[in-house]
Structure formats: C-alpha cells, structure tokens
Design a protein around this motif. Structure first.
Motif, PDB file in Angstrom:
ATOM      1  N   PHE A 188       2.908  10.151   1.360  1.00  0.00           N
ATOM      2  CA  PHE A 188       1.918  10.892   1.989  1.00  0.00           C
ATOM      3  C   PHE A 188       0.990  10.832   1.685  1.00  0.00           C
ATOM      4  O   PHE A 188       0.944  11.911   0.487  1.00  0.00           O
ATOM      5  N   SER A 189      -0.207  11.511   2.573  1.00  0.00           N
ATOM      6  CA  SER A 189      -1.146  12.683   2.584  1.00  0.00           C
ATOM      7  C   SER A 189      -1.414  13.278   3.927  1.00  0.00           C
ATOM      8  O   SER A 189      -1.116  13.142   5.428  1.00  0.00           O
ATOM      9  N   ASP A 228       1.687   5.949   3.702  1.00  0.00           N
ATOM     10  CA  ASP A 228       1.575   4.432   3.300  1.00  0.00           C
ATOM     11  C   ASP A 228       3.558   3.722   3.252  1.00  0.00           C
ATOM     12  O   ASP A 228       3.758   4.441   2.155  1.00  0.00           O
ATOM     13  N   ILE A 229       2.826   2.677   3.716  1.00  0.00           N
ATOM     14  CA  ILE A 229       4.276   2.458   2.564  1.00  0.00           C
ATOM     15  C   ILE A 229       4.281   0.924   1.805  1.00  0.00           C
ATOM     16  O   ILE A 229       3.232   0.311   2.423  1.00  0.00           O
ATOM     17  N   GLU A 230       4.629   0.707   0.595  1.00  0.00           N
ATOM     18  CA  GLU A 230       3.853   0.851  -0.446  1.00  0.00           C
ATOM     19  C   GLU A 230       4.311  -0.478  -0.259  1.00  0.00           C
ATOM     20  O   GLU A 230       4.678  -1.244   0.332  1.00  0.00           O
ATOM     21  N   SER A 231       4.089  -1.820  -0.554  1.00  0.00           N
ATOM     22  CA  SER A 231       3.795  -2.917  -0.717  1.00  0.00           C
ATOM     23  C   SER A 231       5.508  -3.593  -1.223  1.00  0.00           C
ATOM     24  O   SER A 231       6.140  -2.891  -2.478  1.00  0.00           O
ATOM     25  N   VAL A 281      -1.589   8.207  11.300  1.00  0.00           N
ATOM     26  CA  VAL A 281      -2.170   7.016  10.101  1.00  0.00           C
ATOM     27  C   VAL A 281      -0.790   6.091   9.279  1.00  0.00           C
ATOM     28  O   VAL A 281      -0.192   6.983   8.774  1.00  0.00           O
ATOM     29  N   ILE A 282       0.219   5.145   9.961  1.00  0.00           N
ATOM     30  CA  ILE A 282       0.723   4.386   9.234  1.00  0.00           C
ATOM     31  C   ILE A 282       0.169   2.720   8.604  1.00  0.00           C
ATOM     32  O   ILE A 282      -0.702   2.279   9.574  1.00  0.00           O
ATOM     33  N   ASN A 283      -0.073   2.668   7.316  1.00  0.00           N
ATOM     34  CA  ASN A 283      -0.433   1.886   6.962  1.00  0.00           C
ATOM     35  C   ASN A 283       1.073   1.573   6.430  1.00  0.00           C
ATOM     36  O   ASN A 283       1.878   1.628   5.045  1.00  0.00           O
TER      37      ASN A 283
END
Lengths: 255, 415, 484
Positions: free
Chosen positions: B108-109, B138-141, B167-169
C-alpha cells in the motif's frame, strides 16, 4: 467384384492430435457395414474425414472411391461422385427452403455428371415420392432447412435428402441418436427401401438398437482409431451384451 | 490561439478548485493541462454526454470543508471481514482505515502513478489536475486474498469536491476482491470525481463490487479504467442503490488472449435521480469472452441511461461478446435511454446485444393475484425477481445482502 | 493433402474483381446549367421549370438556411466532402416535347432500359407496372396515366405536379421533411431538379405497383430528386423505386428527399432497390447517397419501408416513420450489402407519438471486402405514446477479416407502458452451413448465395414479387465470385 470404397491405412489428426491411426475398410456394392465403438474411438472423425471436413489433416493412407482418389476431391465433388453423409447434428439454414436447397444440390450434381437440369414438375414429383418414403410431412419440404425441426424430423430429413440425391455410398453418422422407437423405425425403413445391389452404406452407431432395423452385412469395432474386430451381424449383439471392455481386454492380451 | 482564463464555464469552475499536491506522472499532468485549456464542459450535443447535462455541476457552489467524521458510519459497513480504507471528501483518512500493510501479499502506498496513459475525458483530466488524494494498492503475485479490501468514500459538508485517485495492481496469478462504496454524512451538493485504474496482469483475477448509496443531492462521476492481460479475469459489478446524479464510465481494454470480462450492473431509481452508465469493452486480443448485463428499474421522475459499447478490433478473432440491457419503467414520468453498441472489425466473432424496455408483465401480476398476492406485493415480487437476476450473479454474499437490505429499506421489497 | 475448399477470403478476393455490371453511359446531349451554386443558379432552375413565385421563394429560403449549415459528421463514414461549387445543379435531356406514347421515346433510352433488364414494354405487359422513368432529373416517359386517372390517382413528375396540382404540392411539400431538417435536405429544397409526385384519393386502393427508375447519367451531375407520396384517408399504394447508375470516375452526389404522408386509415408501402455505382475495387469513384426519407402516419395508418441497398460508395440513409396518429404502424425492412471500399451508415427512426403505435425494424447487414457497414437506428417513445410497441432485430454478417460491421441503436423511452425489444447479432457466415451445402454437392459460391439469401429472407419477402426477384439477383451478383 469391384469395391465401392476402399480405405487403406488411414491416419487423420485434428489440432495435432491423431484420431484415426491406420484404419482399413472395404465396402462393396450392395453391402451395409456397421461401425460400432465406444465414445471417442474416432467414429464421427471417420465420417467427417470421408466427407472432406477441412479441420482434419490426413497424414497417411489412401481412400479409393469407385475408382477415384477420394482425398483429392473437394467436398462438393465427393458429394457429386455419390458420397452422402447423414449428419449426426444437421445444421439449420434459416430462410433457405428445403426444396430450393435440394433443387440446387440436385441440379449441381446433375450438371457435374453431364445431365440436364431437372424440370420443376419432375422435381416436385420426386419430392412427393421421396418424402412419403420417410413419412416426412410434405409441408416440411417447403420449410427452411432443418429450422425449427424436432430431432426426429431432422434425421428423417437427412434420409429424405439421401433419397433425393440417390448416392452410391451413404454414411449414416449416429443417425439413431436422439430418436424414439417410431422415428427409428421410419428412418431405418427409409434406408432399407433405398438399398439396391449397386449402392452401399456405412452405418455408424453406438448402440445395437438401430441394427435390429437396418441389418448389416458386417459389423466392425472401431477402437482407438483402428478397426480392431470385424464380424457378422451377431457381433453387434455380443457388443450390446458385453460392452466394449472385453474388446479392450482382448487387445491387451494380444499385445 | 491563446485563451484567457475565465473564458469558459469550465475555467470558472476550475478557478474554484485547488491544484493537486498529489504526485502523479508529469506527462499525464501536461496532457490534462492541455486538454482542459480553453475547453468548455461538454454539452448534450457531444455524443458521450448526449443524455446527461453538466449544467448543475458547472454551477456548483464549491467549498473546502474540514473532516468531520469521527468513525466509519454504520451504513458504510458492508463486509464484516473487509480491510477498510476510508476517504472523506476525497482525502485518505489513515486514522479511520485499517493498516492493510498487515495483510500478507498486499502493498500500500500513497501514490497515484499508474501504467495508464491519459484518457480524453473532462472529469479524468480534472481528477489528474485537482486530485485530492491518491493511493496505490498492489496485490503481489500469487496472492489470494481471503477477504475483500473495502474502499469507503464518504462525502461530508456542503459543496465538497472529492477527487480521489485509486490505483490497483493485480499481479500475476493473484486473486482479489475490492468493494468500493459511496456514502454521505450531512452533505449536499458535493461532487465526487473518482478515478480507479486497475491493471489486471497475466492469470490474475480481480473483482470490483461497486456500491453507490448516497442519500443526498450529491453528484458522482466514476472513471474506471482496466487493462487486462493474458488469461486474466476481471469483474465489475455496479450497484446503484441511491444517489441523485451519477455517471459511471467503465472502460476495459482486453489486451491479452483468453481473458474473461464480466460487467454487471443494477440501477434502481426514483424521484429526480439521474443515473448514467457508460461502458466500453475493447477487445484488442483474440480468443476472449465478455459478458455484460445491466438492469434498471426506474420510478418517479428519474432518468436512466445505458450506453454499452463493445469494440472488436481487427485481428481480435474468436471473440464471444454478449451484452444485455433490460429496463422496467414504473412511472410515466421516468425515462430510459438505452444505446447498446457493437463495433466489429474482425470476422470470426460471435457478438450479440439485446435491449428490452417495458413494464412489468401484467399477466404475471394477474397470475400472482389469483394466487392470493395483493397487487402491490405481486409487483414487488416481480421487480425483485427482475433485479435479482443481476444480484444472484454476484459472488460476494455480503455485497448482495447489503444491496437487498438497502432496496428493502427504500422500497419495501423483500428478496 | 489437397485443401479442397474455397474459403471466404478467396471469395472476398473474387468479389473485389466484380466489375460493376451496369456500367454504361447513355449519350444524350444535356441542357445544363453552369457548374456551381448561387442564387442565380436557383433562379435559373426555377425559371427553366417555369415555376410559380412561391416555389422560387421556397428554394431561395432553403438556400439561405443551407448556407448557415455544416455537413453532418456523426455517421460512421469517411469520404472527401463534395465541392458544392463543382457540381452542375441542372441538366435536362434536350427533347423539347413530352412523349404522348411509348413509341415516341428515344430509342437510345429504351435500349438503356433494356440493358438494365427493365424493358418497359415487358414490364407493362407482364406486370402492369406504371413506370415513370427519370433520367437526369427530368421525367421523359410516363405510362398508365389514363388508367390511374380514372381512379383519380395522380402519378406524375414533380415538375408536372407543381404546374398541375400546385395546391397539393404546396400543402404537403416540406411537411414531413422541413427544409431546416438537415444539411442535405436544405440543399435539396434549394436545388431539387425533379422527381415524382403521387396522390391517392380517399378510399382508393391503387391497383398496381407504382414504379420509378432513377438513373444518374450526366457525369458530374448532382441529383436532387424530390418525391412526395400522399395517401389520402383509407387509401393504399405500393411504390417502387429502383436505381442503377453508369460507371463514373468522379464521385457523384445524390441528395434526395422522399416524403410520405399517410392520412387516416391509409397505407403506403415504399420499396427501394438501390444499385448505384459503388466505385471500383480500389474505392475510386462511386455515388454518394445522402438521402432523407421520412413518412408521417396519421390515425390507424401504416407506412412500410423496404430497402435492398447494394450500391453507392457512401450511403447515409434513414427511412423513418413519425407515428403521430393513434394505432399507426411503422415498418422498416432493410438489407444492406457493402463490398470493396463501400461505406454504408443506414437504419431508421421510429418516432412514437400516438397511443398504441407499433413499429418493427428488421435490418440485415452484409459486409465484404474492406467495407464498413453500420446500422444506426432510433426508437423514441414519447410521453403520451401509451402502449407503444417496438421490435428491432439487427443482424450483421461478416465475410472477410478486413471489413467492419457496427450497430448503433438508440432507444429512448418516456412512457412506462411501452414495450421495446432490440436484438442484434454479429457473426461470420456459418462454416457448418457451408459444409452442409458442400456435402450435398452445392458449390461454395452457390452455398454462400443460398445462405445469404436465406439470411435476408425476412426482408426480401416484404418486396413485391417482381422486385424480389430483381433483389435476389442483385444479392447474388454482388456476392458472386468465379470459382476456379
């Protein structure tokens, strides 16, 4: 005696997967051959390959059809030479009447064979005669090809078309699937009435039931892309009784 | 040709906003500047805004209000186990939010950079230029989130303007669900202009459940932009339960093969509500499928707009795209404008769309009455079934329950 | 192994090589206006046609309005905009006198018609169709006038109607498509050359199909036809319009206006087969077809539009119905075929104003080559249109991977008792269907012809018999290839 169709060591694959793995079969005029086998054995593939479906790649083997190299002929020329496929799932063609469809087909076949176009009068007489053969309501003849037909009507329509086009060799692909006993009887009667000493038929089926009505001269078991056993009509009964597992076992023993 | 500031209504509107302190990509900012410069608010002559007028927004009295909420309002709780991230008037309320850094596989940032290029859209441009806050999740791999992340967007006070950027990754092989919901606390004439950008990477699965449930004279514009890679699966469910003026723009670019896209929407409107759903599914790669189902029930003097567009680009063969929009008008003063569009440039495709508009089936109402239901409950039952068709396709039962409760409370329907 | 089958891509290649079948030019000296557009030209046209003052004023007013308008750009088409000062706005065949009988008609004209396969004698004898043949803007032959006269039916050129029935023209012209309607309608209102006029009196059922064959002939001549059909209370008429044009290199502009008025209990059936020059396979030349067609329905009346569009480089055409009267009915049946670089943006508007109004839209698009084919339609239900019904079915068939098929339906509903259903599908021509036909011995070319004609059947069925045959031929011609 001449052969109608002679299939030698036929190998065919789809998307790189081999389905037919060296199939041999010979049909002479006047004969009816039944091909039986478990699901996935390659029964419908055989029908599709003989009719000329493009998706299949033929990697080996030859097919002689009444003196011609079948595999070198286009789909429509195979039909014009007298090969007829009764489809397992006849497709619907909206807006195209059965009559218009068949007249186009018949005239193209006649043109190919150097014959004159059929007159409208003769054609309609033929339609009446042949539709009676499969007890097909003549109203269906003016409806769009297979559109809104019940499963039984579709299959009867296939046999009606066969009667109209009078092929040398008919391949019936699971024609019995989805038919009740009455429809089955009608379809089989149609096939029997169309039998002559000159033509032949390959009846592909999963169940023995159809063979009570269309009595084959030979029964073949298609398993894993090959004909693994052939015999007289009694073989069908044996298969019905014992299933296909014993064939599998027999094969394994042999190896 | 140089334009002096204050020339246009849009310029006047902008002069009341505070330029953003949020760090975003400079080129994006330059694009936004260039785009906004000398521009006017779009009018109904502009195809994209054909059925939605922006006059009320351009005339808004804008105020900068202090944060007032002390805790998350009860009605904003949708899922008991969700990780909550709270925004008030577009500003991230860290104090009220869960620390999602504690969740394994989630980063999270407070940044707003994304892989997306500029979108030509006045609200998108405004959000770039005047963003009130931004976060990136960010949802990590290979992370599979057990519980959803819930973004709670609250408007408070009069004339507040919220322009959050989210932003969602979703990295490769990850699976996650987000809930985004809008609520209001003592507010009116506020504008929420939300941007959500989601990058759904190879084999990732991302679901966004969006719940719009503001009970005041506020205005909401959502711009969701999604990029989908190979084998990914993206779902967005837009449930508009209340709110006076709402515009949703969902744009999905399907860039990779074998991807699946699902868009579901339900809008139930009354009084003078105006709800406009614009969706775009852009098939740029072959062998994909998309499904879209939006249903609306419109009562009172409300207006609904549905504009769904499916693009199939050249060489994007073997696309199956299905789109459907159904509407029921319960009142003679309600209006629906539906425009399902297909633009197809590849030949080996199966695309279809359908749109139906009508009233409840009177035969069905009659049938139910012969079985002893009152006319009112017969109609309720049929409306419930109509909307239920969308709700039953939503996987998160808490989201469904919330929507059903909200509709029950507002209309007396029972699901 | 031999790949036996003819693929759609190959078909598409063959289609590209199809040259325009009716590409020939009739050589008749023209009495032309100088190129360009200004007030003087409009006065020239009006004077040439010996028009009354009110019509000249009408034209000049339209011209003033047109000057303030810009060309519409919302359609899904791309083209070089016409230079309106490079167009000849008037040209008439030189013959001074009108023909009394068919025998008096210029033999060259007759030949033109027989080349088109629409020999007038044959049509007269076999079908009883009264043909009003419009060639380069002036009507040169009219038949069956006597028979129609007995019934009080007026079927004549627009110019004749202006002279002989000014009260009807004045009353209805512009009542459905006002001059302010759009750029091309305004232009047409200013410079229209000629066209057809038809009036069916109260209670009369017109016993024959009324037919007009339009033909663009003079190179660089814009055609600005004006058609007005008025069906008085309780009357019925079926009107046919068919078009072919000779091959030309430069683009030819055609901006017609067609107005239909169906008074109480009247019915108008308006059928079009359009096969103007579509340009060559590189997309050079071809007709720009920017047409405004609209009908208004009073109580219990019905207007039915049927069109088979295979020609023109650019088509921009939305035959529409304003369902003003209660219980009125609007129908739109369309087949649009595009090939090579053709672009068609066509559809309809059904405006439901009256109660219990019904509309049906059946649109079949077929795209081949590098063409773009769009359906654009509007179904609008107004507040007082209780129990309005609409059903729309818009299907697109794609023949190549370089063409496009698009659907842009607008549905606007302000009445809760309305019922609107819209369905659209886009798909490739069915490979299973083609295989099935092949297996029955039918060639791929014929198979595609069969399937396409079947696909369009719902529309073709709406055409009068003799027109349907022509339309089927046209479809087959435009989808014909030479299989090796």
């Amino acid at each position: 005696m001449k052969t109608l169709i002679n299939i030698k060591d036929l190998h065919a694959s789809i998307n790189g997967k081999e389905i037919l793995k060296g199939l041999n079969l010979e049909v002479k005029p006047g004969e009816i051959h039944a091909i039986m086998g478990p699901n996935g054995a390659g029964k419908s593939t055989l029908a599709s390959v003989l009719a000329g479906r493009e998706e299949y790649e033929i990697t080996e083997g030859s097919v002689d059809f009444d003196g011609k190299d079948l595999l070198e002929l286009s789909t429509e020329d195979r039909a014009r030479e007298g090969l007829f496929l009764a489809f397992q799932y006849p497709v619907e063609i909206p807006g195209v009447s059965n009559v218009n469809f068949l007249r186009t087909a018949l005239n193209e076949i006649r043109e190919y064979n150097g014959q004159e176009q059929i007159s409208a009068k003769d054609f309609m007489a033929l339609v009446r005669e042949k539709s009676a053969l499969v007890e097909l309501d003549s109203k269906l003849a003016s409806r769009s090809v297979n559109e809104g037909f019940s499963g039984g009507e579709k299959k009867r329509n296939e046999i009606f078309q066969m009667a109209m086009l009078q092929p040398k060799l008919a391949i019936l692909d699971e024609t019995d699937s989805g038919l009740d006993i009455d429809a089955l009887r009608i379809v089989a009667n149609g096939v029997n009435k169309l039998k002559t000493p000159e033509n032949g038929a390959i009846v592909i089926t999963h169940y023995q039931r159809l063979l009570d009505y269309i009595v084959p001269d030979f029964v073949h078991v298609l398993y894993d892309g090959k004909i693994v056993k052939s015999g007289p009509k009694e073989l069908a009964l044996e298969l019905e009784e014992k299933g296909y597992d014993w064939i599998k076992e027999e094969l394994e023993k042999a190896h | 040709m140089s334009q002096t500031l204050m020339n246009t209504k849009l310029d006047q509107f902008r002069s009341k906003l505070t330029p953003s302190k949020v760090k975003i990509d400079q080129t994006l900012l330059d694009h936004a500047d260039a785009y906004l410069s000398g521009r006017e608010f779009p009018t109904t002559r502009d195809e994209f805004w054909k059925y939605t007028r922006l006059t009320k927004i351009s005339n808004l009295e804008i105020n900068v209000n202090d944060s007032i909420i002390q805790s998350i309002p009860e009605e904003a709780i949708i899922h008991p186990n969700a990780q909550k991230i709270v925004f008030e008037n577009g500003v991230f309320r860290k104090d009220l939010s869960d620390d999602i850094l504690q969740v394994q596989g989630v980063q999270f940032s407070e940044k707003g950079s994304s892989s997306f290029t500029f979108q030509e859209d006045v609200f998108y441009a405004l959000n770039c230029k005047y963003s009130t806050d931004a976060i990136t999740i960010d949802i990590e791999s290979k992370t599979i989130l057990k519980d959803p992340i819930h973004l709670i967007l609250i408007s408070s006070g009069d004339g507040s303007v919220s322009m959050p950027r989210i932003v969602i990754n979703a990295a490769k092989f990850s699976e996650s669900e987000f809930i985004v919901s809008t609520h209001n606390v003592n507010s009116q004439n506020c504008l929420s202009n939300v941007v959500i950008e989601a990058d759904v990477q190879e084999n990732a699965k991302l679901t966004i459940n969006k719940i719009q449930n503001e009970k005041s004279s506020n205005f909401s514009v959502f711009n969701e932009r999604v990029d989908q890679a190979l084998n990914s699966c993206f779902t967005i469910n837009t449930l508009t339960l209340n709110g006076s003026w709402i515009r949703n723009n969902v744009r999905v670019n399907v860039n990779g093969q074998n991807a699946e896209t699902h868009l579901l929407g339900a809008y139930v409107t009354n009084e003078n509500q105006h709800v406009d759903n614009h969706t775009l599914i852009d098939h740029l790669a072959p062998n994909c499928q998309s499904n879209e189902l939006y249903k609306g029930v419109l009562d009172g003097k409300s207006t609904g707009v549905f504009n769904g567009k499916v693009f199939v680009r050249k060489d994007a063969q073997k696309i199956n795209a299905f789109q459907s929009n159904g509407n029921v008008l319960l009142s003679d003063d309600a209006t629906i404008n539906s425009k399902p569009e297909l633009e197809i440039y590849a030949d080996d495709v199966k695309c279809s769309h359908g749109s139906t508009t009508g009233q409840l089936d009177e035969d069905a109402v009659y049938y139910l009455r012969t079985r002893g239901l009152s006319e009112k409950s017969a109609r309720h039952l049929l409306v419930t079934a109509f909307i239920g068709d969308v709700l039953e396709k939503i996987e998160d039962e808490h989201v469904v329950k919330y929507a059903e409760n909200a509709l029950s409370m507002r209309y007396g329907w029972s699901f | 192994m031999k790949k036996q089958s003819y693929t759609e891509n190959e078909l598409a290649k063959d289609l590209e090589n199809q040259e325009y079948k009716f590409g020939f030019v009739t050589n008749i000296e023209s009495d032309k206006a100088p190129k360009g557009l200004n007030e003087d030209i409009i006065r020239f046209i009006s004077a040439k046609k010996n028009e009354p003052e009110w019509l000249l004023e009408h034209r000049l007013k339209a011209f003033e309005i047109w000057k303030t308008m810009t060309e519409p750009e919302w359609a899904h088409v791309e083209y070089v905009k016409p230079d309106f000062q490079d167009i000849t706005y008037y040209s008439a065949p030189k013959q001074k006198k009108k023909y009394e009988s068919w025998d008096d008609v210029d033999p060259e004209l007759k030949e033109t018609m027989s080349k088109l396969g629409i020999s007038m004698e044959e049509q007269q004898r076999l079908t009883g169709v009264a043909v009003d043949f419009v060639m380069d803007s002036v009507s040169v032959a009219t038949s069956f006038k006597e028979k129609l006269k007995e019934l009080g039916i007026i079927f004549c050129s627009f110019s004749d109607a202006v002279q002989e029935h000014p009260e009807l023209v004045k009353k209805y012209m512009g009542s459905v498509v006002p001059m302010t309607d759009n750029f091309y309608a305004a232009l047409n209102s200013a410079v229209f050359s000629d066209g057809s006029f038809c009036y069916i009196p109260k209670g009369v059922k017109c016993p024959m199909e009324l037919s007009t064959y339009f033909r663009i002939n003079e190179g660089g001549t814009g055609q600005f036809e004006r058609t007005l059909v008025v069906a008085d209370e309780g009357s019925y008429v079926s009107y046919l319009e068919g078009c072919t044009a000779p091959q030309r290199d430069e683009n030819q502009l055609h901006a017609a206006v067609v107005e239909l008025v169906a008074l109480e209990n009247a019915e108008i059936k308006y059928s079009t087969v359009q096969n103007w020059y579509p340009g060559d396979k590189e997309g050079k030349g071809g007709v720009y077809n920017f047409v405004t067609k609209r009908g208004i329905c009073e109580r219990n009346s019905k207007i039915s539009w049927t069109q088979v569009e295979t020609g023109s480089a650019i088509t921009w055409k939305y035959p529409s119905c304003i369902l003003k009267g209660d219980n009125s009915i609007g129908e739109f049946y369309s087949v649009a075929v595009t090939n090579n670089y053709q672009q068609a943006d066509t559809g309809t508007k059904m405006i439901h104003l009256g109660k219990n109004t019904r509309s049906t839209i059946i649109s079949k698009g077929i795209s081949a080559g590098k063409s773009q084919n769009s359906y654009r339609g509007l179904v609008q239900i107004h507040k007082n249109a209780d129990n309005a019904r609409n059903f729309s079915q818009c299907d697109s068939l794609l023949m190549t991977d370089e063409c496009g098929a698009h659907t842009f339906p607008y549905i606007e509903c302000k009445n809760s008792t309305a019922k609107i259903e819209h369905e659209a599908t886009t798909s490739k021509i069915g490979e299973d269907q083609i295989f099935y036909c092949l297996q029955r011995g039918i060639s791929e070319e014929k198979a595609i012809g069969l399937i396409v004609n079947g696909y369009c059947k719902d529309v073709l069925n709406q055409l009068p018999m003799e027109f349907a045959v022509e339309a089927q031929k046209l479809l087959t011609i435009s989808l014909e290839g030479s299989v090796g």
